[in-house]
Design a protein around this motif. Structure first.
Motif, PDB file in Angstrom:
ATOM      1  N   TYR A  59       2.045   1.623  -3.428  1.00  0.00           N
ATOM      2  CA  TYR A  59       1.020   2.100  -4.210  1.00  0.00           C
ATOM      3  C   TYR A  59       0.898   3.579  -4.423  1.00  0.00           C
ATOM      4  N   LYS A  60       1.120   4.211  -3.132  1.00  0.00           N
ATOM      5  CA  LYS A  60       1.083   5.620  -3.009  1.00  0.00           C
ATOM      6  C   LYS A  60       2.071   6.213  -4.047  1.00  0.00           C
TER       7      LYS A  60
ATOM      8  N   ARG B 240       6.661  10.621  -9.417  1.00  0.00           N
ATOM      9  CA  ARG B 240       5.703   9.520  -9.190  1.00  0.00           C
ATOM     10  C   ARG B 240       6.418   8.153 -10.046  1.00  0.00           C
TER      11      ARG B 240
ATOM     12  N   SER C 246      -5.837  -1.143  -9.738  1.00  0.00           N
ATOM     13  CA  SER C 246      -6.328  -0.888  -8.274  1.00  0.00           C
ATOM     14  C   SER C 246      -5.138  -1.216  -7.150  1.00  0.00           C
ATOM     15  N   PRO C 247      -5.349  -1.004  -5.896  1.00  0.00           N
ATOM     16  CA  PRO C 247      -4.374  -1.356  -4.944  1.00  0.00           C
ATOM     17  C   PRO C 247      -4.138  -2.964  -4.804  1.00  0.00           C
TER      18      PRO C 247
ATOM     19  N   GLN D  55       0.683  -1.081   0.043  1.00  0.00           N
ATOM     20  CA  GLN D  55      -0.016  -0.140   0.098  1.00  0.00           C
ATOM     21  C   GLN D  55       0.950   1.162  -0.188  1.00  0.00           C
TER      22      GLN D  55
ATOM     23  N   LYS E 237      -0.625   8.730 -11.071  1.00  0.00           N
ATOM     24  CA  LYS E 237      -1.890   8.955 -11.061  1.00  0.00           C
ATOM     25  C   LYS E 237      -2.592   7.932 -12.193  1.00  0.00           C
TER      26      LYS E 237
ATOM     27  N   SER F 125      -1.281   5.326 -13.638  1.00  0.00           N
ATOM     28  CA  SER F 125      -1.054   4.022 -13.355  1.00  0.00           C
ATOM     29  C   SER F 125      -2.249   3.612 -12.392  1.00  0.00           C
ATOM     30  N   GLN F 126      -2.610   4.420 -11.384  1.00  0.00           N
ATOM     31  CA  GLN F 126      -3.436   4.334 -10.320  1.00  0.00           C
ATOM     32  C   GLN F 126      -4.907   4.088 -10.935  1.00  0.00           C
ATOM     33  N   LYS F 127      -5.135   4.678 -11.833  1.00  0.00           N
ATOM     34  CA  LYS F 127      -6.591   4.920 -12.669  1.00  0.00           C
ATOM     35  C   LYS F 127      -6.576   3.387 -13.317  1.00  0.00           C
TER      36      LYS F 127
ATOM     37  N   PHE G 174      -2.446  -4.307  -7.841  1.00  0.00           N
ATOM     38  CA  PHE G 174      -1.036  -3.996  -7.712  1.00  0.00           C
ATOM     39  C   PHE G 174      -0.423  -4.836  -6.827  1.00  0.00           C
TER      40      PHE G 174
END
Length: 140
Positions: A43-44, A120, A55-56, A40, A48, A50-52, A59
């Motif tokens: 993941y932070k 990032r 999901s955590p 987690q 953004k 990649s985060q789109k 990942f």
């Protein structure tokens, strides 16, 4: 006088941009989080976009599956962080408990996060670095 007050009021905003994390800091935190299986936290540190798309949970699943195959690295060394166009590339080596060493490169992008420019990691934009075993001699 009023302009001076506005400028003084904006100073903390500008100083937070100047004191922000360097690309090397972000890579250090990202690799350390992965080595400690703190998915987690890692993941932070991905961008953004990649985060789109990831999901955590996906990942974490990706890294657990990868580490199940390759083993979990226990340390790393960052060799170089260099600018390439509008992004940064980081070359690093992961060290494994069994003595294995593998070189990789990952990409970082600069994004705005709550009004501050931050670096990032671009998830799944890393590559294994292949190095020739023996350099060829000229004339052979």
């Amino acid at each position: 006088m009023r302009k001076l007050l506005i400028l003084v009021g904006l100073l903390p905003l500008f100083s937070s941009c100047i004191k922000g994390e360097t690309p090397r800091d972000v890579v250090e935190r990202y690799l350390t989080a992965l080595e400690n299986e703190q998915y987690q936290e890692a993941y932070k540190l991905i961008d953004k976009i990649s985060q789109k798309y990831v999901s955590p949970e996906k990942f974490e699943e990706y890294w657990k599956q990868r580490f199940a195959k390759e083993g979990v690295p226990d340390s790393h060394r960052i060799y170089m962080v260099k600018e390439v166009n509008d992004t940064m590339m980081a070359d690093y080596r992961w060290f494994y408990p069994d003595g294995k060493k593998v070189d990789y490169a990952l990409k970082l992008t600069k994004t705005v996060d709550q009004g501050v420019w931050t670096w990032r990691v671009k998830f799944l934009k890393y590559r294994k670095v292949e190095k020739p075993l023996v350099p060829k001699k000229s004339g052979q």
